[in-house]
Enzyme design. Structure first.
Site, PDB file in Angstrom:
ATOM      1  CB  THR A  14      12.312  -2.459  -1.881  1.00 30.56           C
ATOM      2  OG1 THR A  14      11.871  -3.151  -3.041  1.00 30.56           O
ATOM      3  CG2 THR A  14      11.791  -1.052  -1.891  1.00 30.56           C
ATOM      4  CD  GLU A 130      10.452   2.101  15.742  1.00 31.36           C
ATOM      5  OE1 GLU A 130      10.916   2.245  16.879  1.00 31.36           O
ATOM      6  OE2 GLU A 130       9.221   2.048  15.515  1.00 31.36           O
ATOM      7  N   GLY A 188       0.766  -0.236  -8.604  1.00 29.40           N
ATOM      8  CA  GLY A 188       1.791  -0.880  -7.773  1.00 29.40           C
ATOM      9  C   GLY A 188       1.619  -0.620  -6.285  1.00 29.40           C
ATOM     10  CD  GLU A 191       2.554  -7.249  -1.922  1.00 26.58           C
ATOM     11  OE1 GLU A 191       2.920  -8.293  -2.469  1.00 26.58           O
ATOM     12  OE2 GLU A 191       3.214  -6.631  -1.087  1.00 26.58           O
ATOM     13  CE  LYS A 206       2.407  -3.457   8.755  1.00 21.86           C
ATOM     14  NZ  LYS A 206       1.881  -2.742   7.593  1.00 21.86           N
ATOM     15  N   GLY A 304       7.817   1.811   1.944  1.00 21.05           N
ATOM     16  CA  GLY A 304       8.670   2.545   1.004  1.00 21.05           C
ATOM     17  C   GLY A 304      10.130   2.397   1.379  1.00 21.05           C
TER      18      GLY A 304
HETATM   19  N1  HSE Z   1       1.631  -3.956   2.656  1.00 24.03           N
HETATM   20  C1  HSE Z   1       1.838  -3.011   3.707  1.00 24.03           C
HETATM   21  C2  HSE Z   1       0.947  -1.799   3.523  1.00 24.03           C
HETATM   22  C3  HSE Z   1       3.251  -2.531   3.836  1.00 24.03           C
HETATM   23  O1  HSE Z   1       0.211  -1.707   2.538  1.00 24.03           O
HETATM   24  O2  HSE Z   1       0.962  -0.952   4.387  1.00 24.03           O
HETATM   25  C4  HSE Z   1       4.135  -3.557   4.452  1.00 24.03           C
HETATM   26  O3  HSE Z   1       3.692  -3.922   5.717  1.00 24.03           O
END
Ligand code: HSE
Length: 434
Positions: A14, A130, A188, A191, A206, A304
């Site tokens: 992706t 980033e 979608g 997950e 993060k 995305g």
């Molecule tokens: N799974 C994450 C989210 C995106 O839902 O923000 C990738 O870190």
């Protein structure tokens, strides 16, 4: 001097596919900005045939990692494989071979940053990431450069789109957690195994990265107190709305001069007037408080194909510019301080607690006494009878309370004869409740 900046791409899924598309689409402008064309010379992918068909014969695909990692013409390795292994080993190999690295891999950074940064430094390589936090939102570079003059007090963010989508949907449509999760999976957004998102681990990875950069000290995943959104019910959101709050899964890092640096991920009630309270759906946002900048918020899409590719390509361009001026490795690891970490039990914030209780004389007095015994001061108390018959629901909002006092009060509450269940505990970020 070479005529091109050569990129080796690891993964054409992706985000990798998005990088190919963005570099193709904006090639002319990027060449002008860099002073030289950037081209993807080799791409590692398991599905060589399918990818070749998808992206065309101008790209060389291979399923042999060494063909990319050991290619002497490649200047920059872009790692977009995800997961810890073998991504971590490939990044290390790239540095050993003197190549700069761009990655979007928060799992590797959160777990192996302390190993990989010195390696990048040793080989005078750029290491940029980033896209690892909040996909398309520029936040790592602003923290490292534009806000470098600040002492950062706190970084607070909605850094997981899946949970923000779910909480927004629960909030707007008064739906229960399970129903929203099912719908998010069908669409979608979530997950099939949503554990890392709903349990807070994705956000924890993060905040490890953001806190380490903001406070110039290495924070590890084990230092982060993590709670997910699994126990939030539609009724909590309704109570929150009645109290003037929105519930968000926040990743929070603060530098308390007295207690040290703390990092946590937890569902949090925010006053509706707070800028983060209005960040809805799959949007992410990071709210920074610094001594010079004051308050600043960075908002955008946290995942995305193209938003994430935007950040990856920005890093590639920055490295390419550094190459033009032989200035690679300028900003290496920014964790040059050893800062005291705040023990979790010392973290404090107001709390919202929802209890199922027996509706009988003295029930509220017993509950109030349990809080009082732990020095917890109450700000709001609501009781409803609703359809619960002999049982009632009690909601309490406290003034600021340390984690240890709160946990002790909860332990007492759990064994009180009048308390059937402690249904939900949510911290509150509200400066008016100190
Ligand atoms: N799974 C994450 C989210 C995106 O839902 O923000 C990738 O870190």
């Amino acid at each position: 001097m070479k005529d091109f900046i050569n990129v080796g791409l690891l993964g054409a899924g992706t985000v990798g596919g998005g990088v190919i598309k963005v570099l193709e689409k904006n090639a002319a402008a990027i060449t002008q900005k860099v002073g030289k064309p950037i081209r993807i010379t080799k791409i590692l992918d398991r599905n060589v045939e399918a990818r070749q068909k998808e992206f065309g014969d101008q790209y060389i695909f291979t399923d042999a990692p060494e063909e990319v990692l050991n290619d002497k013409d490649i200047d920059i390795i872009v790692e977009l494989l995800g997961r810890e292994h073998p991504a971590k080993e490939y990044i290390a190999q790239a540095f050993e071979n003197g190549k700069h690295v761009v990655t979007a891999n928060k799992d590797v950074l959160a777990r192996y940053g302390s190993e990989l940064f010195p390696l990048a430094e040793k080989h005078h390589c750029d290491f940029m990431f980033e896209a690892s936090v909040c996909g398309g939102i520029p936040i790592i570079e602003p923290l490292k450069t534009s806000m470098a003059a600040n002492t950062i007090h706190s970084v607070m963010g909605i850094v997981n789109g899946t949970t923000n989508y779910m909480l927004t949907k629960m909030s707007n449509e008064h739906l229960e957690y399970e129903d929203v999760l099912k719908e998010a999976q069908e669409k979608g957004y979530a997950e099939s195994d949503p554990t890392a998102d709903v349990g807070g681990l994705d956000a924890a990875r993060k905040i490890v990265i953001l806190a380490s950069i903001a406070f110039n000290t290495r924070i590890s995943l084990d230092d982060v107190l993590v709670e997910g959104i699994e126990s939030i019910e539609a009724s909590d959101i309704k109570y929150a709305q009645n109290l003037g709050y929105a519930i968000k899964l926040l990743a929070i890092a603060k530098n308390d001069p007295e207690n040290g640096v703390m990092a946590c991920v937890k569902p949090t009630m925010l006053p509706l007037s707070h800028p983060l309270a209005g960040v809805n759906g799959v949007y992410n946002a990071v709210f920074v408080n610094g001594d010079a900048i004051g308050e600043a918020m960075f908002l955008g899409l946290g995942a995305g194909r193209l938003p994430t590719a935007s950040s990856v390509c920005g890093d590639i361009i920055e490295i390419a510019r550094n190459m033009q001026y032989h200035s690679n490795g300028r900003i290496s690891c920014t964790c040059f301080k050893e800062k005291k970490l705040c023990p979790p039990e010392k973290m404090s914030a107001p709390a919202y607690i929802r209890l199922q209780v027996l509706d009988q004389p003295g029930a509220l007095a017993a509950i109030a006494a349990a809080f009082g015994a732990q020095n917890v001061s109450l700000r709001n108390v609501l009781q409803t009878n609703g359809v619960l018959g002999q049982k009632a629901e009690v909601v309490v909002v406290t003034h600021s309370v340390s984690e240890s006092n709160l946990q002790m009060a909860l332990q007492i509450l759990q064994v009180l004869p009048v308390v059937e269940k402690v249904s939900c505990v949510i911290r509150v970020e509200d400066s008016s409740l100190s």
